[in-house]
Design an enzyme around this catalytic site. Structure first.
Site, short mmCIF file in Angstrom:
data_model
loop_
_atom_site.label_atom_id
_atom_site.label_comp_id
_atom_site.label_asym_id
_atom_site.label_seq_id
_atom_site.Cartn_x
_atom_site.Cartn_y
_atom_site.Cartn_z
N SER A 51 0.86 -1.18 -0.13
CA SER A 51 -0.04 -0.07 0.00
C SER A 51 0.92 1.26 0.17
CB SER A 51 -0.85 -0.16 1.09
OG SER A 51 -2.03 0.96 1.06
N ASP A 104 -8.94 -4.96 -5.96
CA ASP A 104 -8.62 -3.90 -5.20
C ASP A 104 -9.45 -2.79 -5.28
OD1 ASP A 104 -7.33 -1.92 -3.58
OD2 ASP A 104 -5.55 -2.93 -4.05
N HIS A 157 -7.53 -5.26 -1.44
CA HIS A 157 -6.37 -4.50 -1.13
C HIS A 157 -5.23 -5.45 -0.58
CE1 HIS A 157 -3.90 -1.17 -1.11
NE2 HIS A 157 -3.88 -0.84 0.43
#
Length: 713
Positions: free
Chosen positions: A584, A659, A691
């Site tokens: 991320s 995602d 995600h």
């Protein structure tokens, strides 16, 4: 013969002990076992029994156990007894003890599928069942009214023992009622807010019809199917939110007149104690001006602004105001207005009466107050940014007293009468301890001292220390794990694990210094595992965090490189074998480090990375970067596509195909740029993941990551 047998037994014991102390983590141990058999023992569902003052409860071996402060124990009920009651009520039985909430000392609430059951402990019977639709989501039970708010698709319903009522009937799926808004930013976790007496229900109404559909593809069907979502990107049209108030008696709804512009943010919803007014922290889209506004709950009319807070960077309201129970005209506000999260006392005219806590540290949790509100109990970083300790503050004079006795990370539950706390903590060498303590800090009894579930494994040294940031003055906390058979005369490769963004702190004084077990796994393979919390990360104050504003990745990378400078100064670090991994924001940081310092990093694995902040969502992206129109140079400098030409090392990107947080378009754009510039890069997709990658699939993920380093670093 007897002597020989004794010697044999002795050697067997020594051998078994030696073996036990040298067990090696498997990857499954590190990923699944971390939250399973190697997760230290805890008191499940530990809480205070409501209105009991001196009794707490927890679940053990399918039984609900209660104990008072003197240690007297009672078994309230069990899974067997609850299942008997469920059969009598015509409901399916449970395999394990349900999650419960206390209604009073003789009554609990638990959910079974779409049924909310009130269960009397004395009779061991279900006294009332409130059912919602089987497809219902986001259920919110109110104990006083004994009603449940819930959603079906995009509409809001309310149920009680007499049946279900539809509160909204929007046919357009682009209008969503009763769910979280603003992509869960600003501390928002839900979309319904019951009034104190349960007579009124406030709810979010989100109109996202003006936001373009974003394509998410499900590849697992016979023919791939499109699952469109709303994903407002930085600088583009965002959804409009209003707040409705439903009156359960009149069955009518009014909407607050929150005005324009319509793309502002309505956050931190709080009811006044008399249910006459409702309070909202309203934030402009630029996120640099927040107003605490009061509205009439009956008419929806704006009443007044109690407080306004502005900033040259951004204001991020995270916590609703909390009204005093001794004076309905006073409330407590949790704010970073002086640079650190502290608590302030206001009156309802908007006048600040006093700052209750102050200092260069952050309040991380408010535990509550004694009934007279002479003291507030809270958790903070007062002793150290990497610790969490329990305190009380005398509201009249600000005198602060620490209540726990051990360094580490504490969390606590305050009894209704404010006389006792259930204190649970961890530290580097403490798996988990729970104590019953008084409000003066005296330990009444130890409730749990969890065993070390990793005692049979041989790990290398795990230390926390500080280095200076790139500004030459700010301390940054680092964690380093050495291989188990470390030899200072040898050279070792390093894997830097990085996040680096807001709302995360990786280095903390919890069990094993908050290290991921995967880092121990790689240390077993001969790598040094290193992490540094750069400026921009959590719990160090506004100035520490705000340094990232308008140029994400720049100062963070500079600070990470100070960690690399430290590593290079060590004689046992192989300077030519340094790798980096993150997910991320950490994936974004991995790309920053690989592309801005290609001479340093030989291998990188970037999971779910942001590549171009223009393609990230409005709320988070514009808070830290402003809009692309306002900050074109910042977006250009932080766009990893503009740095692909620097790539030298081995780089793998990993992304979940579904995602909805960092859309896979980010990785696709990066891959296309690599192809255009003839840069070789590896890529792996998890077809059903969003995600992150969870469950047993995560073992596959971390095998992929581990092998990439083992093969290339």
């Amino acid at each position: 013969m007897q002597k020989t047998l004794k010697l044999l037994v002795t050697f067997m014991f020594i051998g078994a002990t030696a073996f036990a102390q040298t067990r090696q983590l498997t990857l499954k141990d590190a990923i699944i076992g971390r939250y399973g058999q190697y997760n230290p023992e805890r008191l499940h569902q530990l809480t205070w029994v409501k209105n009991s003052k001196d009794t707490y409860s927890y679940v053990e071996k399918h039984k609900l156990i209660g104990k008072n402060i003197k240690g007297k124990e009672v078994e309230y009920t069990s899974t067997i007894q609850i299942n008997n009651a469920l059969r009598a009520a015509g409901q399916d039985t449970l395999k394990r003890f349900p999650k419960i909430s206390w209604i009073n000392p003789d009554e609990i609430l638990f959910r079974n599928d779409n049924h909310f059951n009130l269960y009397q402990l004395n009779s061991q019977h279900i006294t009332k069942t409130i059912s919602i639709k089987p497809e219902g989501k986001f259920a919110d039970f109110n104990a006083k009214a004994q009603k449940v708010a819930f959603t079906v698709d995009n509409n809001l319903w309310v149920a009680d023992e007499n049946g279900m009522t539809a509160i909204t009937d929007d046919k357009n799926l682009g209008i969503v009622n009763g769910q979280h808004v603003h992509r869960r930013e600003f501390g928002i976790t839900k979309g319904t807010f019951w009034s104190p007496k349960g007579d009124l229900l406030a709810f979010y109404r989100k109109d996202e019809t003006m936001v373009r559909d974003y394509p998410i593809v499900d590849f697992m069907t016979r023919e791939a199917e499109l699952k469109s979502v709303k994903y407002p990107m930085a600088g583009m049209k965002s959804h409009h939110v209003t707040l409705g108030i439903y009156d359960c008696k009149t069955q009518k709804t009014v909407f607050l007149k929150t005005g324009k512009p319509l793309d502002h943010y309505l956050t931190n919803i709080a009811w006044g104690p008399a249910e006459k007014y409702i309070y909202i922290a309203e934030l402009n889209r630029d996120q640099d001006d927040m107003k605490l506004n009061q509205y009439d709950a009956t008419t929806g009319d704006f009443v007044k602004t109690l407080y306004e807070e502005t900033s040259k960077t951004y204001v991020e309201p995270l916590h609703p105001i909390v009204f005093s129970k001794t004076n309905p005209n006073h409330f407590y506000r949790w704010s970073r207005k002086d640079g650190y999260f502290h608590v302030y006392l206001y009156d309802t005219s908007g006048k600040i009466l006093k700052q209750i806590t102050k200092g260069p540290w952050e309040v991380t949790d408010i535990l509550g107050f004694d009934p007279a509100e002479k003291y507030m109990y809270f958790v903070s970083t007062k002793e150290s940014p990497i610790d969490r300790n329990i305190y009380k503050v005398q509201i009249s004079n600000g005198k602060i007293t620490r209540l726990d006795k051990a360094d580490g990370t504490h969390q606590a539950l305050l009894s209704d009468d404010g006389k006792y706390l259930l204190d649970t903590y961890q530290s580097k060498n403490v798996p988990r301890v729970t104590n019953l303590i008084t409000n003066k800090g005296k330990v009444v009894s130890n409730l749990l001292a969890a065993a070390n579930t990793l005692k049979d494994f041989k790990f290398g040294t795990n230390t926390i220390f500080t280095i200076k940031a790139a500004d030459g003055k700010t301390d940054l906390y680092c964690r380093m794990i050495l291989p188990a058979d470390f030899d200072s005369t040898k050279k070792y490769p390093v894997i830097l694990y990085v996040y680096g963004g807001p709302h995360a702190q990786l280095v903390r004084n919890t069990w094993h210094n908050n290290a991921r077990f995967w880092q121990y796994y790689m240390a077993q393979k001969g790598y040094i595992a290193f992490t540094v919390d750069n400026r921009g990360s959590e719990n160090r104050g506004a100035a520490f965090e705000n340094v990232i504003h308008r140029h994400l990745g720049i100062n963070e990378t500079a600070d990470q490189m100070k960690g690399i400078d430290y590593l290079k100064s060590l004689p046992y670090v192989d300077k030519n074998r340094i790798g980096v991994h993150g997910w991320s924001f950490g994936g974004f940081m991995t790309l920053n480090l690989m592309l801005r310092h290609p001479e340093v990093f030989k291998v990188g694995v970037a999971g779910g990375p942001v590549v171009d902040w223009k393609m990230y969502e409005v709320m988070y992206g514009e808070r830290y970067m402003d809009t692309p129109q306002e900050n074109p140079e910042g977006y250009k400098e932080c766009n990893m596509l503009n740095h692909v030409s620097s790539l030298k090392g081995k780089l793998m990107l990993i992304h979940g195909a579904e995602d909805q947080t960092v859309v896979m378009q980010q990785s696709m754009k990066f891959l296309r740029e690599c192809i255009k510039q003839q840069k070789q890069v590896d890529f792996f997709v998890y077809p059903t993941s969003e995600h992150n990658v969870h469950g047993i699939d995560r073992v596959h993920l971390m095998r992929k990551v581990s092998d990439y380093f083992l093969q290339n670093l």
